[in-house]
Scaffold this motif. Structure first.
Motif, PDB file in Angstrom:
ATOM      1  N   PHE A 104      59.413 -76.518  -8.768  1.00  0.00           N
ATOM      2  CA  PHE A 104      60.061 -76.136  -7.519  1.00  0.00           C
ATOM      3  C   PHE A 104      59.074 -75.422  -6.585  1.00  0.00           C
ATOM      4  CE2 PHE A 104      62.665 -73.234  -4.945  1.00  0.00           C
ATOM      5  CZ  PHE A 104      63.617 -74.105  -4.461  1.00  0.00           C
ATOM      6  N   ASP A 105      58.265 -74.545  -7.180  1.00  0.00           N
ATOM      7  CA  ASP A 105      57.299 -73.786  -6.380  1.00  0.00           C
ATOM      8  C   ASP A 105      56.237 -74.700  -5.783  1.00  0.00           C
ATOM      9  OD1 ASP A 105      58.589 -71.443  -6.851  1.00  0.00           O
ATOM     10  OD2 ASP A 105      57.328 -70.854  -8.549  1.00  0.00           O
ATOM     11  N   VAL A 106      55.924 -75.773  -6.512  1.00  0.00           N
ATOM     12  CA  VAL A 106      54.915 -76.707  -5.997  1.00  0.00           C
ATOM     13  C   VAL A 106      55.447 -77.414  -4.756  1.00  0.00           C
ATOM     14  CG1 VAL A 106      53.518 -78.732  -6.535  1.00  0.00           C
ATOM     15  CG2 VAL A 106      53.902 -76.996  -8.281  1.00  0.00           C
ATOM     16  N   TRP A 107      56.728 -77.816  -4.777  1.00  0.00           N
ATOM     17  CA  TRP A 107      57.336 -78.412  -3.585  1.00  0.00           C
ATOM     18  C   TRP A 107      57.341 -77.411  -2.443  1.00  0.00           C
ATOM     19  CZ3 TRP A 107      57.056 -83.224  -3.932  1.00  0.00           C
ATOM     20  CH2 TRP A 107      57.371 -83.902  -5.114  1.00  0.00           C
ATOM     21  N   MET A 108      57.670 -76.176  -2.788  1.00  0.00           N
ATOM     22  CA  MET A 108      57.726 -75.165  -1.742  1.00  0.00           C
ATOM     23  C   MET A 108      56.357 -74.947  -1.116  1.00  0.00           C
ATOM     24  SD  MET A 108      60.537 -72.455  -1.954  1.00  0.00           S
ATOM     25  CE  MET A 108      59.937 -71.226  -3.056  1.00  0.00           C
ATOM     26  N   VAL A 109      55.318 -74.927  -1.950  1.00  0.00           N
ATOM     27  CA  VAL A 109      53.988 -74.675  -1.393  1.00  0.00           C
ATOM     28  C   VAL A 109      53.607 -75.810  -0.448  1.00  0.00           C
ATOM     29  CG1 VAL A 109      52.338 -75.731  -2.992  1.00  0.00           C
ATOM     30  CG2 VAL A 109      51.848 -73.516  -2.030  1.00  0.00           C
ATOM     31  N   GLY A 110      54.085 -77.004  -0.758  1.00  0.00           N
ATOM     32  CA  GLY A 110      53.865 -78.119   0.166  1.00  0.00           C
ATOM     33  C   GLY A 110      54.535 -77.841   1.500  1.00  0.00           C
ATOM     34  N   GLY A 111      55.770 -77.385   1.436  1.00  0.00           N
ATOM     35  CA  GLY A 111      56.515 -77.049   2.653  1.00  0.00           C
ATOM     36  C   GLY A 111      55.803 -75.986   3.468  1.00  0.00           C
ATOM     37  N   PHE A 112      55.351 -74.947   2.777  1.00  0.00           N
ATOM     38  CA  PHE A 112      54.671 -73.879   3.496  1.00  0.00           C
ATOM     39  C   PHE A 112      53.306 -74.336   4.001  1.00  0.00           C
ATOM     40  CE2 PHE A 112      57.769 -71.130   1.337  1.00  0.00           C
ATOM     41  CZ  PHE A 112      58.252 -70.487   2.465  1.00  0.00           C
ATOM     42  N   GLY A 113      52.725 -75.325   3.311  1.00  0.00           N
ATOM     43  CA  GLY A 113      51.472 -75.907   3.791  1.00  0.00           C
ATOM     44  C   GLY A 113      51.692 -76.569   5.138  1.00  0.00           C
ATOM     45  N   LEU A 114      52.799 -77.321   5.265  1.00  0.00           N
ATOM     46  CA  LEU A 114      53.118 -77.955   6.542  1.00  0.00           C
ATOM     47  C   LEU A 114      53.338 -76.913   7.621  1.00  0.00           C
ATOM     48  CD1 LEU A 114      55.505 -80.905   5.609  1.00  0.00           C
ATOM     49  CD2 LEU A 114      53.206 -81.006   6.602  1.00  0.00           C
ATOM     50  N   LEU A 115      54.064 -75.854   7.237  1.00  0.00           N
ATOM     51  CA  LEU A 115      54.296 -74.767   8.192  1.00  0.00           C
ATOM     52  C   LEU A 115      52.960 -74.180   8.641  1.00  0.00           C
ATOM     53  CD1 LEU A 115      56.407 -72.838   9.534  1.00  0.00           C
ATOM     54  CD2 LEU A 115      56.037 -71.334   7.583  1.00  0.00           C
ATOM     55  N   GLY A 116      52.074 -73.976   7.665  1.00  0.00           N
ATOM     56  CA  GLY A 116      50.766 -73.401   7.978  1.00  0.00           C
ATOM     57  C   GLY A 116      49.996 -74.314   8.923  1.00  0.00           C
ATOM     58  N   TYR A 117      50.103 -75.620   8.696  1.00  0.00           N
ATOM     59  CA  TYR A 117      49.418 -76.590   9.547  1.00  0.00           C
ATOM     60  C   TYR A 117      49.957 -76.525  10.979  1.00  0.00           C
ATOM     61  CZ  TYR A 117      48.430 -81.121  11.621  1.00  0.00           C
ATOM     62  OH  TYR A 117      48.043 -82.118  12.488  1.00  0.00           O
ATOM     63  N   LEU A 118      51.301 -76.520  11.084  1.00  0.00           N
ATOM     64  CA  LEU A 118      51.914 -76.454  12.411  1.00  0.00           C
ATOM     65  C   LEU A 118      51.510 -75.171  13.132  1.00  0.00           C
ATOM     66  CD1 LEU A 118      55.506 -77.818  11.770  1.00  0.00           C
ATOM     67  CD2 LEU A 118      53.645 -78.857  13.091  1.00  0.00           C
ATOM     68  N   MET A 119      51.524 -74.074  12.386  1.00  0.00           N
ATOM     69  CA  MET A 119      51.164 -72.796  12.999  1.00  0.00           C
ATOM     70  C   MET A 119      49.736 -72.836  13.522  1.00  0.00           C
ATOM     71  SD  MET A 119      53.017 -70.126  10.419  1.00  0.00           S
ATOM     72  CE  MET A 119      52.478 -68.647  11.234  1.00  0.00           C
ATOM     73  N   ARG A 120      48.844 -73.449  12.749  1.00  0.00           N
ATOM     74  CA  ARG A 120      47.460 -73.559  13.169  1.00  0.00           C
ATOM     75  C   ARG A 120      47.353 -74.403  14.444  1.00  0.00           C
ATOM     76  NH1 ARG A 120      43.864 -72.077   8.635  1.00  0.00           N
ATOM     77  NH2 ARG A 120      45.848 -71.603   7.645  1.00  0.00           N
ATOM     78  N   ARG A 121      48.070 -75.537  14.457  1.00  0.00           N
ATOM     79  CA  ARG A 121      48.016 -76.419  15.624  1.00  0.00           C
ATOM     80  C   ARG A 121      48.568 -75.726  16.859  1.00  0.00           C
ATOM     81  NH1 ARG A 121      46.646 -81.863  14.990  1.00  0.00           N
ATOM     82  NH2 ARG A 121      46.745 -81.817  17.255  1.00  0.00           N
ATOM     83  N   LEU A 122      49.616 -74.939  16.667  1.00  0.00           N
ATOM     84  CA  LEU A 122      50.258 -74.294  17.813  1.00  0.00           C
ATOM     85  C   LEU A 122      49.695 -72.906  18.066  1.00  0.00           C
ATOM     86  CD1 LEU A 122      53.888 -75.398  16.958  1.00  0.00           C
ATOM     87  CD2 LEU A 122      52.335 -76.427  18.619  1.00  0.00           C
ATOM     88  N   ASP A 123      48.660 -72.568  17.311  1.00  0.00           N
ATOM     89  CA  ASP A 123      47.957 -71.312  17.545  1.00  0.00           C
ATOM     90  C   ASP A 123      48.777 -70.065  17.196  1.00  0.00           C
ATOM     91  OD1 ASP A 123      45.586 -70.239  18.049  1.00  0.00           O
ATOM     92  OD2 ASP A 123      45.692 -70.331  20.231  1.00  0.00           O
ATOM     93  N   TYR A 124      49.552 -70.158  16.136  1.00  0.00           N
ATOM     94  CA  TYR A 124      50.244 -68.986  15.620  1.00  0.00           C
ATOM     95  C   TYR A 124      49.419 -68.413  14.464  1.00  0.00           C
ATOM     96  CZ  TYR A 124      54.614 -69.902  18.080  1.00  0.00           C
ATOM     97  OH  TYR A 124      55.560 -70.068  19.034  1.00  0.00           O
ATOM     98  N   PRO A 125      49.151 -67.119  14.448  1.00  0.00           N
ATOM     99  CA  PRO A 125      48.384 -66.566  13.330  1.00  0.00           C
ATOM    100  C   PRO A 125      49.241 -66.478  12.058  1.00  0.00           C
ATOM    101  CG  PRO A 125      49.019 -64.823  14.829  1.00  0.00           C
ATOM    102  CD  PRO A 125      49.507 -66.109  15.437  1.00  0.00           C
ATOM    103  N   ALA A 126      48.634 -66.747  10.905  1.00  0.00           N
ATOM    104  CA  ALA A 126      49.390 -66.753   9.650  1.00  0.00           C
ATOM    105  C   ALA A 126      49.500 -65.358   9.034  1.00  0.00           C
ATOM    106  CB  ALA A 126      48.745 -67.707   8.648  1.00  0.00           C
TER     107      ALA A 126
END
Lengths: 323, 503
Positions: free
Chosen positions: B413-435
């Motif tokens: 379950f945590d592995v799926w979640m880390v994937g989800g948060f990876g996407l979030l991290g990617y979007l944040m980077r693209r939109l210039d939101y600091p993590a």
């Protein structure tokens, strides 16, 4: 009774031959599953049991503690719940194993689906205050709390745990009122008491002894049926005129659902021998625990009555009970 | 005098060949465990618990503590090299550590991490030895209102972690705060945002979010670049792989700041090294003469959190040894070990067993020296990892991340979640939101909410409890001061200029 029928029925359904009453001996490492991290109550207890079993060579295989923490026991319970029929895994239950399924939607199994094997101990507890506080007995505290409603504070864990349940029954019986403040870890609860942020705390005897020796706290009541040998001066609540049911804190062994009857019988036998051993008696004495050995029909009865008692107390306390 | 005699006795104990051996075993395993993400010191110490039952208590405690502080040394390695925080306390190290690595300064970053770990680790033991009992008493005075104020102070650091836009940083922080609410509420026993999943009853694990938004987000963001091939330059020559004198000079204040912050936050039960590392990073940036360099590979940005996270060990041992109260997961296991050896941990432990206490203190001085000697030669070696071409390095980062996340609770379950948060991290980077503010909110949110509600329960709903206690007021005042900084025009201009330089 009903539970045993269920067990028989499920055994039949699983196609287990009825003659499997022959002996069982573990053939590989046995997992001792606990729901707390290392160092917390259940983990310590499982290590204690494993230690005595190994020392007396009662189990021919290695015993391995497996910590499945999370969800206040739910993670370990559901893990065990998925191991139906497993022969080399047992777990150690405590009161949360009874309480949590009553109040948690996320709970997939209850103690009824699992296979309780034996109740081993009843964990005593004492009511403590800081050494510099004015109360000498629980009665002093209750009287004071009656005059000053909601002024005093008791520290503890979750509101469905024993600490808060004890408060609820005393409040109901006496009309006194005080606050209950949750802290996630035992360390924080003791720190809050010693630092004067809370006034009252329920402690295990072994820990209380050390704090008393250092002059930090005072025991104002035994929360058991009797006075505890280690604290002969601390009278029981009943002696102090506070008539409330004693809420036992049981600890014992539970198997997965559909645990084969011969495996259950094996552990009942082993544990029966263990509780008679000198090492076990010493362990109980050292940690100031009460022997509470119970198996078979008595254990079934206990499971039933304890679940009902908890359900009632939780309802009284305003906790939403689901089952 | 008494202390000196005690310490001498302690060195006599710690220098016994067997104890020296176990000390080395401890710090060695600690370093290894620290490098592997996911598997933390508390899990390792727990695993070794049955083995130590047979050992003599002093040797056992020396070894287990060695793992504890040794893991803090190793924790920075994957943060700096791969942007994968090895330990929760090393998330802050990623911010400037990985930036340094990108600029070919992985070696100096690793080196400064080892040196600051050594300095702070030693300061931590020194403070443990000198002022443990009074500090423990002080820590007890820290009640829920003080914790709340400390957390507010921590959250105000968002201003310092913000990049160009303070609004974006605040938004990220609020998402973090929301994530912190997932799970069963301690006070009412109600589940929040769990969707009836057992996996969410305890909330979202911090490591999952950190590895997702940092490491996986980074990998995804880089996949969209087409340049491929060699991503990082690794300078040749040993000299460039070690911190130079200027680095050490720049980090002087960070060593001190981190050591003190780490120790004092470590003393507080429950607070922990993650908070210490954030706070010391914030302080370092706030007092820096060139705050604009933070987030772009400032060496102090590595030194401060690494120092804080190491001296926290000394601090965390204070309540355990002087009050019998474990303040963290690892010290809770050390408590078990003490019980197993037949000791009764409590306020009398040091008086009852002086040999053990002084033996432990002396062994920690020795262990820190061992760790420095062990870790510095590894620096140039580890820095070579970055010579790997991108098509090898990124899969390695992904693999390490997934293994790290899985090893926390062994749940897919945590592995799926880390994937989800990876996407979030990617979007944040693209939109210039600091993590980093998101992580800050997640780490502090749970603690802050708890402290606020505990405070209000103490006062029966009266908010004044929070602003009438002197220590709490001081911290809240500091927090307000930090938060208001950008409001002043000049300060704002400075911040904008700083941000421009960051681009």
């Amino acid at each position: 009774m009903k539970r045993e029928l269920l067990l028989v029925a499920s055994l039949a359904a699983a196609g287990v031959p009825a003659v499997q009453a022959q002996g069982f001996t573990p053939e590989r490492t046995v997992d001792f599953l606990v729901h707390t991290g290392p160092g917390a109550g259940s983990d310590l207890f499982a290590r204690g049991v494993a230690g005595v079993l190994e020392k007396n060579k009662l189990v021919p295989q290695r015993l391995q503690i497996v910590n499945k923490t999370g969800g206040g026991g739910l993670v370990a319970m559901s893990f065990l719940g998925e191991k139906a029929g497993e022969t080399h895994m047992v777990a150690f239950f405590t009161s949360v194993w009874y309480v949590n399924p009553l109040i948690r939607k996320e709970a997939k199994v209850t103690m009824k689906e699992l296979t309780p094997v034996a109740r081993l101990i009843l964990e005593p507890s004492v009511l403590t205050v800081r050494a510099d506080s004015p109360w000498k007995t629980a009665k002093d505290f209750v009287e004071d709390a009656k005059k000053n409603p909601a002024k005093y504070k008791q520290g503890g864990g979750s509101i469905s745990g024993r600490d808060n349940n004890t408060r609820l029954v005393i409040q109901k019986a006496t009309g006194a009122q005080w606050q209950f403040i949750s802290f996630p870890s035992g360390g924080e609860r003791v720190a809050a008491l010693l630092g004067g942020h809370t006034d009252l705390y329920i402690m295990e005897p072994a820990e209380a002894l050390e704090q008393i020796r250092a002059g930090k706290i005072r025991v104002i009541a035994s929360l058991m049926e009797n006075r505890l040998p280690a604290f002969p001066d601390a009278s029981t609540l009943k002696e102090q005129g506070i008539n409330v049911p004693v809420i036992p804190q049981p600890r014992g062994m539970v198997g997965p659902p559909n645990m084969p009857a011969n495996v259950k019988a094996y552990w009942e036998g082993v544990l029966g021998k263990m509780v008679k051993s000198k090492d076990w008696q010493e362990y109980l004495k050292k940690d100031l625990l009460d022997d509470g050995f119970l198996v078979g029909a008595d254990l079934v009865k206990f499971t039933e009555s304890y679940t009902n008692q908890m359900r009632e107390i939780l309802k009284e306390g305003g906790v939403k009970v689901l089952k | 005098m008494e202390m000196l005699a005690g310490l001498m006795q302690g060195f006599a104990v710690a220098l016994e060949p067997m104890n020296l051996f176990w000390c080395f075993v401890g710090v060695f395993f600690g370093t290894v465990v620290g490098i592997l993400p996911g598997l933390g010191p508390s899990a390792t110490v727990a695993l070794l618990l049955p083995l130590t039952a047979q050992m003599n208590p002093t040797a056992g405690l020396i070894m287990m503590s060695g793992i504890y502080y040794g893991a803090k040394y190793g924790g920075s390695t994957t943060s700096i090299l791969l942007n994968v925080p090895g330990e929760s306390a090393s998330v802050v190290t990623c911010i400037d550590g990985f930036e340094m690595a990108k600029r070919g300064r992985a070696g100096p970053a690793l080196g400064i991490a080892a040196i600051s770990s050594f300095v702070a680790g030693t300061v931590g033991v020194l403070l443990l030895m000198l002022i443990a009992p009074p500090v423990a008493e002080f820590a007890l005075r820290f009640g829920p209102p003080e914790y709340f104020a400390l957390m507010v102070l921590g959250l105000s650091m968002v201003v310092l972690l913000a990049g160009k836009s303070l609004i974006k940083a605040l938004l990220a922080m609020f998402i973090g705060l929301w994530l912190a609410t997932i799970g069963v509420d301690l006070f009412t026993d109600n589940a929040r945002f769990t969707f009836d999943r057992v996996e969410l009853v305890d909330g979202v694990h911090f490591v999952v979010v950190a590895i997702g938004t940092f490491a996986i987000g980074e990998v995804l963001a880089n996949l969209t670049h087409k340049d491929g091939g060699q991503m990082f330059e690794v300078p040749k020559g040993l000299r460039n792989l070690m911190p130079n004198w200027q680095d050490i000079k720049d980090s002087r204040f960070a060593f001190l700041n981190g050591s003190l912050v780490g120790f004092f936050i470590g003393v507080l039960p429950g607070a922990g090294s993650t908070i210490a590392s954030f706070v010391s990073y914030g302080i370092e940036k706030a007092v820096s003469r060139h705050p604009e360099k933070f987030g772009t590979g400032a060496v102090e940005g590595v030194a401060a959190p690494e120092a804080a996270n190491n001296s926290e060990t000394g601090g965390a041992l204070v309540p355990l040894l002087t009050l019998g109260i474990p303040g963290s997961a690892t010290t809770a296991i050390l408590l078990v070990a003490l019980i197993m050896w037949g000791m009764r941990p409590g306020p009398m432990l040091i008086q009852d067993h002086p040999t053990i206490f002084w033996g432990l203190v002396a062994s920690m001085y020795i262990g820190n020296v061992m760790l420095l000697i062990l870790n510095l030669p590894l620096v140039p070696l580890f820095a070579q990892v970055l010579r790997l071409p991108a098509y090898v390095l990124y899969p390695v980062i992904l693999g390490v991340s997934i293994i790290g996340v899985y090893s926390v609770d062994e749940r897919l379950f945590d592995v799926w979640m880390v994937g989800g948060f990876g996407l979030l991290g990617y979007l944040m980077r693209r939109l210039d939101y600091p993590a980093a503010p998101l992580i800050l909110g997640l780490v502090l949110g749970d603690f802050m909410e708890r402290a606020l509600r505990q405070s209000l329960m103490m006062s029966a709903g009266d908010l004044s409890i929070i602003y009438t206690r002197p220590m709490a007021v001081t911290m809240l005042f500091l927090a307000v001061a930090i938060l208001l900084t950008p409001m002043f025009r000049r300060a704002n201009a400075w911040r904008l200029k700083a941000a421009e330089q960051e681009i």
